[in-house]
Design a protein around this motif. Structure first.
Motif, PDB file in Angstrom:
ATOM      1  N   GLN A   1       3.399   2.719   8.353  1.00  0.00           N
ATOM      2  CA  GLN A   1       1.993   2.407   8.607  1.00  0.00           C
ATOM      3  C   GLN A   1       1.200   2.337   7.309  1.00  0.00           C
ATOM      4  O   GLN A   1       0.348   1.456   7.136  1.00  0.00           O
ATOM      5  CB  GLN A   1       1.383   3.460   9.523  1.00  0.00           C
ATOM      6  N   ILE A   2       1.476   3.232   6.387  1.00  0.00           N
ATOM      7  CA  ILE A   2       0.806   3.204   5.087  1.00  0.00           C
ATOM      8  C   ILE A   2       1.137   1.908   4.351  1.00  0.00           C
ATOM      9  O   ILE A   2       0.248   1.239   3.792  1.00  0.00           O
ATOM     10  CB  ILE A   2       1.206   4.429   4.249  1.00  0.00           C
ATOM     11  N   PHE A   3       2.423   1.541   4.355  1.00  0.00           N
ATOM     12  CA  PHE A   3       2.844   0.305   3.692  1.00  0.00           C
ATOM     13  C   PHE A   3       2.164  -0.911   4.309  1.00  0.00           C
ATOM     14  O   PHE A   3       1.645  -1.783   3.598  1.00  0.00           O
ATOM     15  CB  PHE A   3       4.368   0.157   3.777  1.00  0.00           C
ATOM     16  N   LEU A   4       2.147  -0.991   5.632  1.00  0.00           N
ATOM     17  CA  LEU A   4       1.541  -2.135   6.311  1.00  0.00           C
ATOM     18  C   LEU A   4       0.039  -2.213   6.030  1.00  0.00           C
ATOM     19  O   LEU A   4      -0.510  -3.303   5.851  1.00  0.00           O
ATOM     20  CB  LEU A   4       1.783  -2.034   7.817  1.00  0.00           C
ATOM     21  N   THR A   5      -0.616  -1.071   5.983  1.00  0.00           N
ATOM     22  CA  THR A   5      -2.060  -1.062   5.740  1.00  0.00           C
ATOM     23  C   THR A   5      -2.397  -1.536   4.337  1.00  0.00           C
ATOM     24  O   THR A   5      -3.363  -2.283   4.136  1.00  0.00           O
ATOM     25  CB  THR A   5      -2.624   0.351   5.964  1.00  0.00           C
ATOM     26  N   LEU A   6      -1.594  -1.115   3.358  1.00  0.00           N
ATOM     27  CA  LEU A   6      -1.883  -1.472   1.966  1.00  0.00           C
ATOM     28  C   LEU A   6      -1.386  -2.868   1.594  1.00  0.00           C
ATOM     29  O   LEU A   6      -1.657  -3.335   0.484  1.00  0.00           O
ATOM     30  CB  LEU A   6      -1.259  -0.433   1.035  1.00  0.00           C
ATOM     31  N   THR A   7      -0.703  -3.523   2.494  1.00  0.00           N
ATOM     32  CA  THR A   7      -0.255  -4.899   2.246  1.00  0.00           C
ATOM     33  C   THR A   7      -0.999  -5.856   3.172  1.00  0.00           C
ATOM     34  O   THR A   7      -2.076  -6.325   2.834  1.00  0.00           O
ATOM     35  CB  THR A   7       1.270  -5.013   2.418  1.00  0.00           C
ATOM     36  N   PHE A   8      -0.466  -6.093   4.360  1.00  0.00           N
ATOM     37  CA  PHE A   8      -1.135  -7.006   5.276  1.00  0.00           C
ATOM     38  C   PHE A   8      -2.504  -6.480   5.691  1.00  0.00           C
ATOM     39  O   PHE A   8      -3.454  -7.251   5.860  1.00  0.00           O
ATOM     40  CB  PHE A   8      -0.293  -7.258   6.528  1.00  0.00           C
ATOM     41  N   GLY A   9      -2.620  -5.156   5.857  1.00  0.00           N
ATOM     42  CA  GLY A   9      -3.910  -4.589   6.235  1.00  0.00           C
ATOM     43  C   GLY A   9      -4.995  -4.914   5.228  1.00  0.00           C
ATOM     44  O   GLY A   9      -6.137  -5.206   5.598  1.00  0.00           O
ATOM     45  N   ALA A  10      -4.655  -4.850   3.937  1.00  0.00           N
ATOM     46  CA  ALA A  10      -5.628  -5.187   2.895  1.00  0.00           C
ATOM     47  C   ALA A  10      -6.025  -6.656   2.974  1.00  0.00           C
ATOM     48  O   ALA A  10      -7.193  -7.007   2.762  1.00  0.00           O
ATOM     49  CB  ALA A  10      -5.062  -4.858   1.521  1.00  0.00           C
ATOM     50  N   ILE A  11      -5.046  -7.527   3.294  1.00  0.00           N
ATOM     51  CA  ILE A  11      -5.352  -8.954   3.436  1.00  0.00           C
ATOM     52  C   ILE A  11      -6.267  -9.180   4.631  1.00  0.00           C
ATOM     53  O   ILE A  11      -7.241  -9.943   4.562  1.00  0.00           O
ATOM     54  CB  ILE A  11      -4.049  -9.760   3.581  1.00  0.00           C
ATOM     55  N   GLN A  12      -5.955  -8.518   5.741  1.00  0.00           N
ATOM     56  CA  GLN A  12      -6.803  -8.639   6.927  1.00  0.00           C
ATOM     57  C   GLN A  12      -8.211  -8.129   6.640  1.00  0.00           C
ATOM     58  O   GLN A  12      -9.203  -8.750   7.033  1.00  0.00           O
ATOM     59  CB  GLN A  12      -6.191  -7.860   8.087  1.00  0.00           C
ATOM     60  N   SER A  13      -8.308  -7.010   5.940  1.00  0.00           N
ATOM     61  CA  SER A  13      -9.612  -6.463   5.579  1.00  0.00           C
ATOM     62  C   SER A  13     -10.368  -7.415   4.658  1.00  0.00           C
ATOM     63  O   SER A  13     -11.597  -7.545   4.756  1.00  0.00           O
ATOM     64  CB  SER A  13      -9.428  -5.105   4.893  1.00  0.00           C
ATOM     65  N   ALA A  14      -9.636  -8.108   3.784  1.00  0.00           N
ATOM     66  CA  ALA A  14     -10.274  -9.041   2.849  1.00  0.00           C
ATOM     67  C   ALA A  14     -10.920 -10.216   3.568  1.00  0.00           C
ATOM     68  O   ALA A  14     -11.894 -10.794   3.067  1.00  0.00           O
ATOM     69  CB  ALA A  14      -9.256  -9.551   1.836  1.00  0.00           C
TER      70      ALA A  14
END
Length: 291
Positions: free
Chosen positions: A128-141
């Motif tokens: 979950q941490i990995f997904l948040t800092l990768t795709f999650g960051a893109i989604q947040s962007a």
């Protein structure tokens, strides 16, 4: 209105015009999750659309917004800085017990959401941490870009034409904080801390992180470092650190975007950055000073 003479007034009028319908919807529902969050994410694009319109009306061009990628090292700095100052805020809270860690609850929730209950708790939490800092960051962007194209893409350079760096940071930060107030007072974007205290901490945090974003914007000539900072700040704090933290009771005074720990930690990061280069060089895009 003389668009060249009143660029900030033009921009702020458009921000208010475009934001108000979403404020009304959120106030009526009282929930940031209204429409699966699509309403608040649409609201986040109001400053960006206002910036695009203002730049076009003023210059017949959007070049002043800094939409080019620029130097990757500044984008990387925008990604890393919120992770560093957020950890600087939360780790001492966990260790001291001022806002205790809730790693077990976070890990169990990750296992449930990932449908991975038979693998223990560590593996789902790390995934979950990995997904948040990768795709999650893109989604947040995708949402953060809407704000940053407006606040740092248009407003900061427009203010910088007339004011020094300190005034630019202060004015843009206060405007950014004020824009959040309707959802703080009339929806559920708040914490369990007393409202006056929470608003004061939030405003200071926004002023400081907005100052970092402005520094990155003017130093790089690109809005992308500010987008990266805003996106990772939201994703890392709201989707990871807050769920890892027990902010009930007195913890709300310290943790989260309405607590004092982020104010202190972000302040340390900003002081380090501004000490290194307190006055970024003038942006290199030609449309800034010559409409």
């Amino acid at each position: 209105m003389d668009l060249k003479r009143y660029p900030v007034a033009l921009y702020l009028a458009l921000v208010v015009l475009l934001s108000t319908p979403y404020y009304v919807l959120l106030a009526r529902s009282g929930s940031m999750d209204m429409g699966r969050g699509f309403v608040v994410h649409s609201l986040m694009w109001a400053p960006g659309i206002a910036g695009l319109l203002s730049a076009w009306l003023r210059h017949r061009s959007v070049a002043m917004l800094g939409l080019g990628w620029g130097r990757t090292r500044y984008v990387a700095a925008g990604y890393v800085l919120p992770i560093l100052y957020s950890l600087l805020a939360y780790v001492p809270l966990w260790l001291s017990g001022l806002a205790p860690a809730a790693f077990g609850e976070f890990a169990r929730d990750c296992a449930t959401r990932l449908h991975w209950q038979n693998a223990g708790l560590l593996a789902p939490a790390l995934l979950q941490i990995f997904l948040t800092l990768t795709f999650g960051a893109i989604q947040s962007a995708a949402s953060a870009a809407g704000e940053e194209i407006g606040w740092r893409g248009y407003l900061v350079p427009a203010l910088r034409e007339k004011y020094g760096m300190g005034a630019t940071v202060l004015l843009s930060g206060l405007i950014w904080a004020a824009w959040h107030m309707p959802v703080i007072f009339f929806a559920d974007y708040h914490s369990a801390a007393p409202q006056a205290y929470a608003v004061a901490c939030f405003t200071l945090m926004v002023l400081i992180t907005g100052g970092i974003a402005a520094w990155l914007r003017l130093r790089s000539g690109s809005v992308w470092p500010a987008i990266a900072l805003h996106a990772v700040h939201n994703a890392f704090i709201q989707w990871l650190l807050d769920p890892m933290t027990d902010a009930s009771g007195n913890g709300a005074w310290y943790a989260g975007e309405f607590g004092v720990a982020l104010v202190i930690a972000a302040g340390i990061a900003a002081a380090s950055l501004f000490t290194r280069s307190p006055r970024p060089a003038s942006p290199s895009f030609p449309d800034l000073l010559t409409p």
